[in-house]
Write a protein that holds these residues in place. Structure first.
Motif, short mmCIF file in Angstrom:
data_model
loop_
_atom_site.label_atom_id
_atom_site.label_comp_id
_atom_site.label_asym_id
_atom_site.label_seq_id
_atom_site.Cartn_x
_atom_site.Cartn_y
_atom_site.Cartn_z
N GLU A 1 0.84 -1.20 0.00
CA GLU A 1 0.00 0.00 0.00
C GLU A 1 0.88 1.25 0.00
O GLU A 1 2.06 1.20 0.32
N SER B 1 2.32 4.77 1.27
CA SER B 1 2.60 5.35 2.59
C SER B 1 1.74 6.60 2.76
O SER B 1 1.13 7.10 1.82
N ARG B 2 1.70 7.11 3.97
CA ARG B 2 0.93 8.34 4.25
C ARG B 2 1.43 9.49 3.38
O ARG B 2 0.64 10.26 2.84
N ARG B 3 2.72 9.60 3.26
CA ARG B 3 3.31 10.68 2.44
C ARG B 3 2.89 10.53 0.98
O ARG B 3 2.50 11.51 0.34
N GLU B 4 2.95 9.30 0.45
CA GLU B 4 2.55 9.08 -0.95
C GLU B 4 1.06 9.33 -1.16
O GLU B 4 0.65 9.89 -2.17
N GLN B 5 0.24 8.95 -0.18
CA GLN B 5 -1.20 9.22 -0.27
C GLN B 5 -1.48 10.72 -0.28
O GLN B 5 -2.34 11.20 -1.02
N ARG B 6 -0.74 11.47 0.55
CA ARG B 6 -0.92 12.92 0.61
C ARG B 6 -0.50 13.57 -0.72
O ARG B 6 -1.20 14.43 -1.24
#
Length: 107
Positions: free
Chosen positions: A5, A7-12
């Motif tokens: 999945e 990461s938070r950074r990539e999702q942001r």
């Protein structure tokens, strides 16, 4: 999705990219209205031809029939040429209308 999945950074980052793309109204509308499958080469012409009223086609058929009957009686090249032009126009409009109807059924 198969695999790791985001990461938070990539999702942001992905959310920021999507927000930026949605801000472009023309691009957003183009992406929302995309259709699958081949596009007609005569798309604009075909859409307009579908709106040819039946009364216009009926009038052109009646006119071409009348010109054919008159040209058979008079034997005038001008009347025969007029029949040819009106008949060709009638056939073209009727054919485009049928293609438009067929295209509408395929949707």
């Amino acid at each position: 999705m198969d695999g790791p999945e985001l990461s938070r950074r990539e999702q942001r980052i992905l959310a920021e990219i999507e927000e930026t793309l949605r801000a472009d109204g023309r691009l957003d509308r183009a992406l929302r209205t995309m259709r699958r499958g081949p596009r007609w080469v005569l798309g604009g012409v075909l859409r307009g031809a579908v709106r040819v009223p039946s009364a216009v086609l009926a009038l052109l058929v009646a006119l071409s029939t009348g010109l054919l009957l008159v040209s058979a009686d008079v034997h005038s090249p001008g009347v025969l040429a007029g029949f040819g032009v009106v008949w060709a126009l009638t056939s073209l409009l009727a054919g485009l209308r049928l293609l438009g109807r067929h295209r509408g059924l395929r949707r």
